[in-house]
Design an enzyme around this catalytic site. Structure first.
Site, PDB file in Angstrom:
ATOM      1  CG  HIS A 122      -2.365  -1.148   1.201  1.00 44.27           C
ATOM      2  ND1 HIS A 122      -3.242  -1.439   0.172  1.00 44.27           N
ATOM      3  CD2 HIS A 122      -2.169  -2.482   1.812  1.00 44.27           C
ATOM      4  CE1 HIS A 122      -4.158  -1.891  -0.248  1.00 44.27           C
ATOM      5  NE2 HIS A 122      -3.153  -2.716   1.446  1.00 44.27           N
ATOM      6  N   GLY A 170      -4.625 -12.223  -5.364  1.00 45.72           N
ATOM      7  CA  GLY A 170      -3.686 -11.446  -4.971  1.00 45.72           C
ATOM      8  C   GLY A 170      -1.601 -11.337  -5.724  1.00 45.72           C
ATOM      9  CG  LEU A 171      -0.308 -14.782  -5.876  1.00 45.45           C
ATOM     10  CD1 LEU A 171      -0.170 -16.607  -5.963  1.00 45.45           C
ATOM     11  CD2 LEU A 171       0.541 -14.202  -4.586  1.00 45.45           C
ATOM     12  CB  SER A 196      -4.207 -13.912 -12.513  1.00 44.63           C
ATOM     13  OG  SER A 196      -4.959 -13.172 -12.123  1.00 44.63           O
ATOM     14  CG  ASP A 220       0.168  -5.318  -9.327  1.00 45.71           C
ATOM     15  OD1 ASP A 220       1.026  -5.227  -7.915  1.00 45.71           O
ATOM     16  OD2 ASP A 220      -1.481  -5.337  -8.678  1.00 45.71           O
ATOM     17  CE1 TYR A 275      -4.953  -1.406  -3.518  1.00 44.84           C
ATOM     18  CE2 TYR A 275      -5.802   0.522  -4.877  1.00 44.84           C
ATOM     19  CZ  TYR A 275      -4.780  -0.637  -4.573  1.00 44.84           C
ATOM     20  OH  TYR A 275      -3.501  -0.110  -4.878  1.00 44.84           O
TER      21      TYR A 275
HETATM   22  C1  GLA Z   1      -3.085  -4.456  -4.917  1.00 43.16           C
HETATM   23  C2  GLA Z   1      -2.817  -3.396  -6.248  1.00 43.16           C
HETATM   24  C3  GLA Z   1      -0.608  -2.552  -6.330  1.00 43.16           C
HETATM   25  C4  GLA Z   1      -0.795  -1.944  -4.453  1.00 43.16           C
HETATM   26  C5  GLA Z   1      -1.121  -3.521  -3.897  1.00 43.16           C
HETATM   27  C6  GLA Z   1      -0.772  -3.561  -2.771  1.00 43.16           C
HETATM   28  O1  GLA Z   1      -2.321  -5.901  -5.324  1.00 43.16           O
HETATM   29  O2  GLA Z   1      -2.843  -3.735  -7.311  1.00 43.16           O
HETATM   30  O3  GLA Z   1      -0.775  -1.279  -7.489  1.00 43.16           O
HETATM   31  O4  GLA Z   1      -1.359  -1.094  -4.148  1.00 43.16           O
HETATM   32  O5  GLA Z   1      -2.321  -4.085  -4.140  1.00 43.16           O
HETATM   33  O6  GLA Z   1       0.278  -2.935  -1.857  1.00 43.16           O
END
Ligand code: GLA
Length: 349
Positions: A28, A112-113, A115, A160, A209
């Site tokens: 974050h 949360g990987l 994709s 990401d 988020y």
């Molecule tokens: C998601 C978002 C990223 C980042 C993370 C938290 O993966 O796509 O940009 O903000 O959450 O670190």
């Protein structure tokens, strides 16, 4: 024979891939102009593709074929990610008519990987080759993020897509999200980065988020800064005086940026213990100050530490999904068995 030929009857012109990522430290912080330290996963999303008018795509993971004209609106489905990539290139004036593609992904979805970043970067790589576009890997990452934010409609940061586009397997990618400067740091020899999925789908991740993002904006406004990146630990007295929960949100971002700087230095000096401690401190800060953990992720991280991980934390946005742990190779089997015994729903990748 390629799968593309089975489906479309001709050979594909290009093949392109991109990996998912796991974030080791710096959560974050990317949408606050801060520091992150992700690493690509050995799981790829691959496209076999040819140029076409509009979109015609077969997705192996869904066993589904879909077509769409470029003038048709988005549908809230997986094809939006590919349509968004074509859209963003056209926004930037590139002459791209469309894409016929076969897509297959090894990146676990909804954990949360990243994709989605892997799909965007792989699609843009295929389009770059098909239409001979003069784009470098940083530009690809920026276009992928723009497609996700403005077309798909998810307000993500840049971590990401950068990890997927410019990261290198076996290395952590230290990224300054304000300047987009990067440095590769080799991951420690004799240790394994274990991604452990909690089996809990991310709950309310999108609304949580977006709320966190606007709380960071409110904290900036009250502190009179353009971004939380401008603050340092010396500003903690001012930060602590903010109303709840803005004080917590800003405290997490400032302390997390420090942890990334210290963690990368510790790794480069071979101090794996210190890196592990910083991972744990990051989890605690995400749990107590940023408040994006859930009890299951806390239990899983505790089990990982109890079973020999040097460090462990939730990874990605939180609210469910995966954790990441650093484990000595020699302890890995014991770790795996112990974690599965304590937390049977887990999947150790
Ligand atoms: C998601 C978002 C990223 C980042 C993370 C938290 O993966 O796509 O940009 O903000 O959450 O670190």
């Amino acid at each position: 024979m390629s799968k593309f030929k089975d489906i479309f009857g001709t050979e594909p012109s290009v093949r392109a891939s991109a990996p998912g990522r796991v974030n080791l430290l710096g959560e974050h912080t990317d949408y606050n102009g801060g520091f992150v330290f992700p690493t690509p996963l050995p799981y790829q999303t691959t496209l076999e593709a040819s140029a076409a008018e509009g979109l015609e795509v077969y997705a192996e993971n869904f066993g589904e074929r879909k077509s769409r004209g470029l003038d048709q609106p988005k549908q809230g489905d997986w094809l939006d990610y590919l349509a968004g990539c074509v859209w963003v290139l056209r926004q930037h004036g590139h002459r791209v008519a469309g894409l016929r593609a076969y897509v297959r992904s090894e990146v676990p979805m909804s954990g949360g990987l990243s994709s989605s970043a892997a799909l965007e970067v792989a699609t843009l790589r295929a389009l770059r080759e098909l239409y001979r576009l003069p784009l470098d890997d940083v530009q690809i990452a920026l276009l992928a993020q723009q497609a996700e934010v403005e077309y798909v409609g998810v307000r993500c940061g840049i971590m990401d897509q950068m990890a997927s586009s410019v990261g290198r397997l076996g290395y952590g990618l230290f990224l300054d999200t304000q300047t987009l400067t990067t440095r590769l740091a080799p991951l420690p020899k004799g240790y394994r980065v274990a991604v452990v999925d909690s089996g809990i789908p991310r709950r309310l991740a999108e609304s949580g988020y977006n709320t966190r993002r606007s709380e960071c904006e409110q904290a900036c406004a009250q502190l009179g800064v353009g971004s939380l990146r401008e603050l340092s630990p010396a500003d903690l007295p001012r930060i602590n005086a903010l109303p709840e929960p803005l004080n917590r949100r800003a405290r997490h971002v400032v302390s997390e940026n420090q942890r990334v700087l210290e963690g990368v230095e510790a790794l480069e000096q071979g101090d794996i213990r210190r890196f592990g401690e910083l991972m744990v401190a990051s989890h605690i800060s995400l749990r107590d100050d940023y408040q994006v953990s859930i009890p299951e992720l806390d239990q899983l991280v505790e089990a990982e530490l109890r079973h020999g991980a040097v460090g462990a934390r939730l990874t990605g946005a939180g609210f469910g999904g995966a954790t990441v742990a650093l484990v000595a190779e020699t302890h890995f089997e014991e770790f795996r068995k112990g974690v599965l015994q304590s937390y049977p729903r887990a999947r150790v990748l």
